[in-house]
Design a protein around this motif. Structure first.
Motif, PDB file in Angstrom:
ATOM      1  N   ALA A   1     -10.231 -78.267  79.602  1.00  0.00           N
ATOM      2  CA  ALA A   1     -10.948 -77.732  78.743  1.00  0.00           C
ATOM      3  C   ALA A   1     -11.908 -78.755  78.749  1.00  0.00           C
ATOM      4  CB  ALA A   1     -10.149 -77.880  77.730  1.00  0.00           C
ATOM      5  N   GLU A   2     -13.449 -78.271  78.778  1.00  0.00           N
ATOM      6  CA  GLU A   2     -14.658 -78.859  78.671  1.00  0.00           C
ATOM      7  C   GLU A   2     -14.345 -80.232  78.003  1.00  0.00           C
ATOM      8  OE1 GLU A   2     -18.360 -80.233  77.643  1.00  0.00           O
ATOM      9  OE2 GLU A   2     -17.358 -78.828  76.342  1.00  0.00           O
ATOM     10  N   PRO A   3     -14.828 -81.465  78.582  1.00  0.00           N
ATOM     11  CA  PRO A   3     -14.529 -82.207  78.631  1.00  0.00           C
ATOM     12  C   PRO A   3     -15.594 -83.171  76.440  1.00  0.00           C
ATOM     13  CG  PRO A   3     -15.642 -82.793  80.004  1.00  0.00           C
ATOM     14  CD  PRO A   3     -15.829 -81.778  79.624  1.00  0.00           C
ATOM     15  N   ARG A   4     -16.396 -82.157  75.937  1.00  0.00           N
ATOM     16  CA  ARG A   4     -16.909 -82.827  75.212  1.00  0.00           C
ATOM     17  C   ARG A   4     -15.970 -81.487  74.151  1.00  0.00           C
ATOM     18  NH1 ARG A   4     -21.415 -80.138  74.580  1.00  0.00           N
ATOM     19  NH2 ARG A   4     -22.509 -81.538  72.674  1.00  0.00           N
ATOM     20  N   LEU A   5     -15.494 -80.076  74.364  1.00  0.00           N
ATOM     21  CA  LEU A   5     -15.270 -79.974  73.477  1.00  0.00           C
ATOM     22  C   LEU A   5     -13.939 -80.350  73.336  1.00  0.00           C
ATOM     23  CD1 LEU A   5     -14.417 -77.340  72.276  1.00  0.00           C
ATOM     24  CD2 LEU A   5     -13.328 -75.960  74.063  1.00  0.00           C
ATOM     25  N   ARG A   6     -12.889 -80.942  74.218  1.00  0.00           N
ATOM     26  CA  ARG A   6     -11.516 -81.612  73.799  1.00  0.00           C
ATOM     27  C   ARG A   6     -11.655 -82.955  73.713  1.00  0.00           C
ATOM     28  NH1 ARG A   6      -7.072 -81.740  76.548  1.00  0.00           N
ATOM     29  NH2 ARG A   6      -5.578 -83.710  76.241  1.00  0.00           N
ATOM     30  N   GLU A   7     -12.703 -83.544  73.486  1.00  0.00           N
ATOM     31  CA  GLU A   7     -13.108 -84.643  72.424  1.00  0.00           C
ATOM     32  C   GLU A   7     -13.470 -84.167  71.043  1.00  0.00           C
ATOM     33  OE1 GLU A   7     -13.292 -88.834  71.402  1.00  0.00           O
ATOM     34  OE2 GLU A   7     -12.577 -87.746  73.044  1.00  0.00           O
ATOM     35  N   VAL A   8     -13.956 -83.605  70.469  1.00  0.00           N
ATOM     36  CA  VAL A   8     -14.115 -83.209  69.630  1.00  0.00           C
ATOM     37  C   VAL A   8     -13.098 -82.376  68.636  1.00  0.00           C
ATOM     38  CG1 VAL A   8     -15.846 -81.438  67.999  1.00  0.00           C
ATOM     39  CG2 VAL A   8     -16.646 -82.646  70.070  1.00  0.00           C
ATOM     40  N   THR A   9     -12.548 -81.374  69.255  1.00  0.00           N
ATOM     41  CA  THR A   9     -11.431 -81.194  69.017  1.00  0.00           C
ATOM     42  C   THR A   9     -10.277 -82.473  68.459  1.00  0.00           C
ATOM     43  OG1 THR A   9     -11.330 -79.340  70.680  1.00  0.00           O
ATOM     44  CG2 THR A   9      -8.994 -79.556  69.445  1.00  0.00           C
ATOM     45  N   LEU A  10     -10.027 -83.108  69.123  1.00  0.00           N
ATOM     46  CA  LEU A  10      -8.533 -84.139  69.531  1.00  0.00           C
ATOM     47  C   LEU A  10      -9.098 -84.954  68.265  1.00  0.00           C
ATOM     48  CD1 LEU A  10      -7.826 -84.404  73.046  1.00  0.00           C
ATOM     49  CD2 LEU A  10      -6.405 -83.492  70.778  1.00  0.00           C
ATOM     50  N   ALA A  11     -10.122 -85.338  68.497  1.00  0.00           N
ATOM     51  CA  ALA A  11     -11.392 -86.348  67.103  1.00  0.00           C
ATOM     52  C   ALA A  11     -10.864 -85.703  65.832  1.00  0.00           C
ATOM     53  CB  ALA A  11     -12.062 -86.551  67.261  1.00  0.00           C
ATOM     54  N   LEU A  12     -11.298 -84.424  65.396  1.00  0.00           N
ATOM     55  CA  LEU A  12     -10.794 -84.163  63.706  1.00  0.00           C
ATOM     56  C   LEU A  12     -10.000 -83.526  63.905  1.00  0.00           C
ATOM     57  CD1 LEU A  12     -13.667 -81.064  64.794  1.00  0.00           C
ATOM     58  CD2 LEU A  12     -13.710 -83.114  63.221  1.00  0.00           C
ATOM     59  N   ALA A  13      -8.987 -83.440  64.838  1.00  0.00           N
ATOM     60  CA  ALA A  13      -7.426 -83.040  64.342  1.00  0.00           C
ATOM     61  C   ALA A  13      -6.697 -84.804  63.918  1.00  0.00           C
ATOM     62  CB  ALA A  13      -6.810 -82.828  66.160  1.00  0.00           C
ATOM     63  N   ALA A  14      -7.121 -85.924  64.774  1.00  0.00           N
ATOM     64  CA  ALA A  14      -6.291 -87.140  64.598  1.00  0.00           C
ATOM     65  C   ALA A  14      -6.901 -87.195  63.564  1.00  0.00           C
ATOM     66  CB  ALA A  14      -6.963 -87.964  65.606  1.00  0.00           C
ATOM     67  N   GLN A  15      -8.138 -86.921  63.037  1.00  0.00           N
ATOM     68  CA  GLN A  15      -8.104 -87.756  61.406  1.00  0.00           C
ATOM     69  C   GLN A  15      -7.767 -86.592  60.670  1.00  0.00           C
ATOM     70  OE1 GLN A  15     -10.579 -90.184  60.146  1.00  0.00           O
ATOM     71  NE2 GLN A  15     -11.545 -90.396  62.230  1.00  0.00           N
ATOM     72  N   LEU A  16      -7.532 -85.972  60.589  1.00  0.00           N
ATOM     73  CA  LEU A  16      -6.888 -84.402  59.417  1.00  0.00           C
ATOM     74  C   LEU A  16      -5.255 -84.813  59.471  1.00  0.00           C
ATOM     75  CD1 LEU A  16      -6.994 -82.546  57.736  1.00  0.00           C
ATOM     76  CD2 LEU A  16      -6.651 -80.981  59.492  1.00  0.00           C
ATOM     77  N   LEU A  17      -4.801 -85.608  60.745  1.00  0.00           N
ATOM     78  CA  LEU A  17      -3.742 -86.117  61.000  1.00  0.00           C
ATOM     79  C   LEU A  17      -3.133 -87.107  60.078  1.00  0.00           C
ATOM     80  CD1 LEU A  17      -2.217 -84.433  65.022  1.00  0.00           C
ATOM     81  CD2 LEU A  17      -1.742 -83.295  61.714  1.00  0.00           C
ATOM     82  N   HIS A  18      -3.656 -88.499  60.309  1.00  0.00           N
ATOM     83  CA  HIS A  18      -3.927 -88.765  59.446  1.00  0.00           C
ATOM     84  C   HIS A  18      -3.767 -89.215  57.866  1.00  0.00           C
ATOM     85  CE1 HIS A  18      -5.742 -93.583  58.286  1.00  0.00           C
ATOM     86  NE2 HIS A  18      -4.581 -93.400  58.781  1.00  0.00           N
ATOM     87  N   LEU A  19      -4.774 -88.414  57.884  1.00  0.00           N
ATOM     88  CA  LEU A  19      -5.513 -88.304  56.537  1.00  0.00           C
ATOM     89  C   LEU A  19      -4.420 -87.269  55.596  1.00  0.00           C
ATOM     90  CD1 LEU A  19      -8.024 -88.325  54.147  1.00  0.00           C
ATOM     91  CD2 LEU A  19      -8.783 -86.429  54.576  1.00  0.00           C
TER      92      LEU A  19
END
Length: 436
Positions: A268-286
């Motif tokens: 995946a394009e690095p910026r797309l990958r970073e935004v996706t994983l960062a948002l997913a990580a926050q949502l899973l923790h929340l």
């Protein structure tokens, strides 16, 4: 009951509206006892004088209760009901990746998404590039897909927050869209009505976003987090960069194809990958599905890499009427392809991202008027990230168009949207801030 003229007058004078006044306004939106002129007048007064947090919470709650409020507690869903929302950008295809990733990690996402607005693309328009995909399934079908896939990206029912639907239509034609309070209430009322129990927001900032500056983006992100908390919805917000396209494609079928490749294992394009994983990580923790944000990121990354997310995406698409094997789907090809050549040697130093979005609209990939038909084939591909070295004549991007004339017009319009310099500016972070 408070008179409409007195409520309008109070806000015109800069006064805070009480709960009863706000309830009367929302009731008037829903039962149409308020005229369009009265609604426009109050919207303009709010746009000019603002609303404090208590007012915005009251407006959000009242609009939530203006229609059906979904309750998933008796539907036997396999996890907590959560969601993600973005304020929109160019090439923003994160929802197509995040929904199946979080579903594979135990979340359930009845993701209520929207269509393209202005120069930005819409998630529903992207998914409707898949033949047969329905964005308005009946409740029993939506329930079945959520049980089997854990995610369903659909449109908002007319029964969810109908007061917001009428208010937004009037704001859209009266230059009152740019109100932090009204934007906040609009987004959150639909999420609360959808029965969401945790939410992560992606607030875009940059020349391709509705918030062009960091102070504006921070103000909106703070409002969303604080008002959501006041309305009982745990929410976090990330402020992410939109000074360039997210990913390597922009345009409906092209973006779906990029996501399918990424879910199937292509880099995946690095910026797309970073935004996706960062948002997913926050949502899973929340949502309590990960012990920490770091654990959430590891779990999301594992679900992506293992193919579990791809399996969830395929189940969702098939369950909502799309191709039975979406990863074998071949997107429709645009009849005309034209590269945009670099004018000289150098480095891709700047991108007018909004101009890219407008070019896609002009190609037929967005709407000029409500009800316009979208051509899913058109758009841009092979977009390079800022900082890329280029040689004269090398393609900066590829235009996909319905005909040669449209392709050449797009190339002319885009020639000034990409700036080549001798040196690249310092790279901006893809994630500017996290608000909890």
């Amino acid at each position: 009951m408070p008179l409409p003229a007195e409520i309008i007058r109070a806000k015109r004078l800069g006064q805070a509206l009480g709960d009863a006044q706000i309830e009367a306004f929302v009731r008037g939106l829903t039962d149409r006892s308020w005229s369009e002129g009265q609604i426009a007048a109050l919207a303009m007064a709010i746009c000019l004088n603002g609303m404090d947090r208590a007012e915005t919470v009251a407006l959000t709650r009242a609009m939530t209760r203006s229609g059906t409020v979904l309750d998933w507690s008796r539907d036997g869903l396999p996890g907590p009901v959560v969601d993600k929302h973005s304020t929109g950008g160019i090439g923003d295809k994160v929802s197509l990746l995040l929904a199946p990733i979080v579903a594979a990690c135990g979340g359930v996402l009845p993701m209520v998404s929207g269509r393209g607005l202005g120069h930005t693309g819409g998630t529903l328009d992207k998914l409707e590039a898949l033949p047969g995909y329905t964005v308005a399934p009946p409740r029993h079908r939506l329930r079945r897909v959520l049980r089997e896939a854990g995610c369903a990206i659909v449109g908002a029912s007319t029964r969810l927050a109908p007061a917001d639907r009428r208010l937004y239509a009037i704001r859209d034609v009266t230059a009152t869209v740019e109100s932090v309070a009204l934007i906040t209430a609009s987004i959150l009322s639909k999420k609360l009505a959808a029965g969401v129990r945790a939410l992560v927001m992606d607030v875009k900032v940059g020349n391709g976003a509705f918030c062009p500056t960091l102070p504006e983006a921070h103000a909106l992100a703070r409002s969303l987090v604080e008002v959501a908390r006041g309305a009982g919805l745990p929410t976090r917000a990330l402020v992410t960069d939109m000074n360039q396209c997210l990913g390597t494609t922009a345009g409906n079928a092209l973006e779906v194809q990029e996501c399918l490749a990424a879910l199937a294992g292509a880099p995946a394009e690095p910026r797309l990958r970073e935004v996706t994983l960062a948002l997913a990580a926050q949502l899973l923790h929340l949502a309590g599905l990960a012990a920490s944000v770091e654990d959430g990121r590891r779990n999301a990354d594992a679900a992506w890499r293992s193919g579990a997310a791809a399996e969830r995406f395929a189940r969702m698409v098939a369950g909502l009427g799309g191709p039975r094997d979406v990863f074998a789907w071949v997107p429709p090809a645009a009849p005309a392809l034209r590269p945009l050549p670099a004018p000289r040697d150098g480095v891709l130093a700047a991108m007018d991202t909004r101009a890219l979005g407008l070019a896609i609209v002009a190609l037929g990939g967005g709407r000029v008027r409500p009800g316009d038909t979208i051509d899913p084939r058109v758009g841009l591909s092979q977009l390079r990230p800022l900082g890329s070295p280029v040689r004269a004549g090398e393609p900066l991007l590829q235009v996909h168009a319905a005909d040669v004339a449209s392709a050449e017009a797009a190339c002319r319009a885009l020639a000034d949207a990409l700036r080549i310099d001798d040196m690249a500016a310092p790279a901006a972070p893809v994630i500017h801030a996290t608000l909890e």
